[in-house]
Design an enzyme around this catalytic site. Sequence first.
Site, PDB file in Angstrom:
ATOM      1  N   ALA A  73       1.177  -1.202   0.293  1.00 61.90           N
ATOM      2  CA  ALA A  73      -0.116   0.172   0.184  1.00 61.90           C
ATOM      3  C   ALA A  73       0.785   1.489   0.226  1.00 61.90           C
ATOM      4  CB  ALA A  73      -1.026   0.114   1.342  1.00 61.90           C
ATOM      5  N   TYR A 139      -4.912   8.687   3.514  1.00 63.10           N
ATOM      6  CA  TYR A 139      -4.255   7.421   3.654  1.00 63.10           C
ATOM      7  C   TYR A 139      -5.088   6.715   4.948  1.00 63.10           C
ATOM      8  CZ  TYR A 139      -1.266   3.955   6.577  1.00 63.10           C
ATOM      9  OH  TYR A 139      -0.799   2.405   6.755  1.00 63.10           O
ATOM     10  N   LYS A 143      -7.596   2.580   3.965  1.00 58.33           N
ATOM     11  CA  LYS A 143      -7.634   1.698   5.507  1.00 58.33           C
ATOM     12  C   LYS A 143      -9.188   1.395   5.324  1.00 58.33           C
ATOM     13  CE  LYS A 143      -3.381  -0.125   4.818  1.00 58.33           C
ATOM     14  NZ  LYS A 143      -2.469  -0.595   4.618  1.00 58.33           N
ATOM     15  N   THR A 204      13.414  19.203  12.798  1.00 52.20           N
ATOM     16  CA  THR A 204      12.757  20.076  13.414  1.00 52.20           C
ATOM     17  C   THR A 204      11.685  19.176  14.594  1.00 52.20           C
ATOM     18  OG1 THR A 204      12.496  21.106  11.528  1.00 52.20           O
ATOM     19  CG2 THR A 204      10.614  21.887  13.497  1.00 52.20           C
ATOM     20  N   ARG A 280       3.116  20.056  13.243  1.00 53.76           N
ATOM     21  CA  ARG A 280       2.388  19.933  11.902  1.00 53.76           C
ATOM     22  C   ARG A 280       0.686  19.546  11.989  1.00 53.76           C
ATOM     23  NH1 ARG A 280       5.198  14.269  10.335  1.00 53.76           N
ATOM     24  NH2 ARG A 280       4.049  13.313  11.881  1.00 53.76           N
ATOM     25  N   GLY A 282      -2.823  18.085  11.523  1.00 53.67           N
ATOM     26  CA  GLY A 282      -2.753  16.923  11.256  1.00 53.67           C
ATOM     27  C   GLY A 282      -2.512  15.916  12.666  1.00 53.67           C
TER      28      GLY A 282
HETATM   29  N1  UFG Z   1       8.064  14.525  14.305  1.00 58.61           N
HETATM   30  C1  UFG Z   1       8.827  15.247  14.537  1.00 58.61           C
HETATM   31  N2  UFG Z   1       9.553  14.991  14.045  1.00 58.61           N
HETATM   32  C2  UFG Z   1       9.595  15.093  12.835  1.00 58.61           C
HETATM   33  C3  UFG Z   1       9.036  14.270  11.973  1.00 58.61           C
HETATM   34  C4  UFG Z   1       8.214  13.859  13.486  1.00 58.61           C
HETATM   35  O1  UFG Z   1       8.531  16.179  15.827  1.00 58.61           O
HETATM   36  O2  UFG Z   1      10.775  15.340  11.322  1.00 58.61           O
HETATM   37  C5  UFG Z   1       6.618  14.312  15.202  1.00 58.61           C
HETATM   38  C6  UFG Z   1       5.103  14.130  14.624  1.00 58.61           C
HETATM   39  O3  UFG Z   1       4.815  15.088  14.693  1.00 58.61           O
HETATM   40  C7  UFG Z   1       4.585  13.224  15.429  1.00 58.61           C
HETATM   41  C8  UFG Z   1       5.807  11.808  15.767  1.00 58.61           C
HETATM   42  O4  UFG Z   1       6.776  12.433  15.557  1.00 58.61           O
HETATM   43  O5  UFG Z   1       4.594  14.252  16.920  1.00 58.61           O
HETATM   44  C9  UFG Z   1       5.574  10.909  15.124  1.00 58.61           C
HETATM   45  O6  UFG Z   1       5.138  11.244  14.194  1.00 58.61           O
HETATM   46  P1  UFG Z   1       5.655   9.837  12.145  1.00 58.61           P
HETATM   47  O7  UFG Z   1       5.093  10.425  10.982  1.00 58.61           O
HETATM   48  O8  UFG Z   1       6.733   9.340  13.022  1.00 58.61           O
HETATM   49  O9  UFG Z   1       4.209   9.642  13.062  1.00 58.61           O
HETATM   50  P2  UFG Z   1       2.770   9.534  12.896  1.00 58.61           P
HETATM   51  O10 UFG Z   1       2.110   9.312  13.923  1.00 58.61           O
HETATM   52  O11 UFG Z   1       2.444  11.088  12.234  1.00 58.61           O
HETATM   53  O12 UFG Z   1       2.532   8.392  11.836  1.00 58.61           O
HETATM   54  C10 UFG Z   1       2.544   6.816  11.904  1.00 58.61           C
HETATM   55  C11 UFG Z   1       2.156   6.199  10.317  1.00 58.61           C
HETATM   56  C12 UFG Z   1       1.010   6.312  10.226  1.00 58.61           C
HETATM   57  C13 UFG Z   1       0.255   5.604  11.465  1.00 58.61           C
HETATM   58  C14 UFG Z   1       0.588   6.189  11.973  1.00 58.61           C
HETATM   59  C15 UFG Z   1      -0.484   4.824  13.221  1.00 58.61           C
HETATM   60  O13 UFG Z   1       3.531   7.531   9.909  1.00 58.61           O
HETATM   61  O14 UFG Z   1       1.141   5.918   8.324  1.00 58.61           O
HETATM   62  O15 UFG Z   1       1.387   6.091  13.134  1.00 58.61           O
HETATM   63  O16 UFG Z   1      -0.209   5.988  14.797  1.00 58.61           O
HETATM   64  F1  UFG Z   1      -1.403   5.413  10.803  1.00 58.61           F
END
Ligand code: UFG
Length: 322
Positions: A73, A139, A143, A204, A280, A282
């Site tokens: 996916a 996304y 799902k 960041t 960020r 969302g």
């Molecule tokens: N974050 C930062 N800096 C960065 C990247 C991320 O501060 O450069 C923070 C984000 O704001 C978030 C945390 O780190 O608070 C985790 O971020 P990720 O992007 O690693 O993961 P997400 O929680 O946004 O999402 C992930 C997957 C999704 C899934 C989700 C399930 O990418 O596909 O977990 O909880 F659906």
Amino acid sequence: MRILVVGGAGYIGSHVVKELLKTGHDVRVFDNLSTGQEVNLFENIEFIKGDILDIPAIEKAMEGMDGVVHLAAKKAVGESMEKPDVYALNNLNGTINVLNAMVKNNVKYFVFSSTAAVYGMPSIEVLDEETPLNPINFYGFSKKMIEEVLSWYDRLKGIKFVALRYFNAVGYDGEGDVKGLEKNPQNLLPIVMETIFGVREKMTVFGSDYPTKDGTCERDYIHVSDLASAHQLAFQYLVRENQSQIMNLGTGVAHSVKDMIEMTEKVTGRQVKYEMGDRRAGDPAALMAFSKKANELLGWQPQHSSLENIIATTYRIYQKYF
Ligand code: UFG
């Protein structure tokens, strides 16, 4: 069992294949190698290079199988909002092609890679499977749609499925058997690693004013080897109970972005250069899984998900590449 792992050359897929082989299954991998990598293919599997949008190819790959794990996916949350057409085609049409190929070949058991993103921005922080679904990106929506399609294919076509809602997948195989580093990773821990190794000058932290213990977002980080073990337990469950289920997979513990950075510095002895930035769009403040269902129905317990182990196993593979 003879199991087709669709997306078995990818980051999570390759860990799932390892677990299935370890527990005595015969594995065939079907992957288009768009994000999956040849280096992730284990020796004692059969590999078919193909795309789930190619109906004859997926039908052929399905021949002789007893069960399917489907992980192929598109999964970048931000990209899904810019290219819903691409996500619809791959995640919706593609999965329906896989299901129809199963029906055609009388393959009955399906383990589906779902996500915590189906919940969206819940007002509560600890989520069980009854928490209302309200995805806030395409996304997560894709799902959720497939989970609904699955319950209809169960009723109408007799496909028995377990949909596994992964929380934040992290870490690498502790024995070093998975060799490929995830391509173009978008998630926190790979970004922390890239910062350590100088691929990025600094990173960041997205938001420092959340209502959490240190102001940064909290997530439930689950080791990919723990996710993998749930897949083989799901097949045992399907054969034993012949019943479809949807389950969360998480640890029930949340760590903040700052925790992740600080623990990385402690485990690796290296500095992570970062700056505090804006939130960020969302991002919910905190997400944690209640995984009682997987525990009770599958006998599943995370065993590799201490923060130290998650970071140490990730650091080890990055050291090989950088
Ligand atoms: N974050 C930062 N800096 C960065 C990247 C991320 O501060 O450069 C923070 C984000 O704001 C978030 C945390 O780190 O608070 C985790 O971020 P990720 O992007 O690693 O993961 P997400 O929680 O946004 O999402 C992930 C997957 C999704 C899934 C989700 C399930 O990418 O596909 O977990 O909880 F659906």
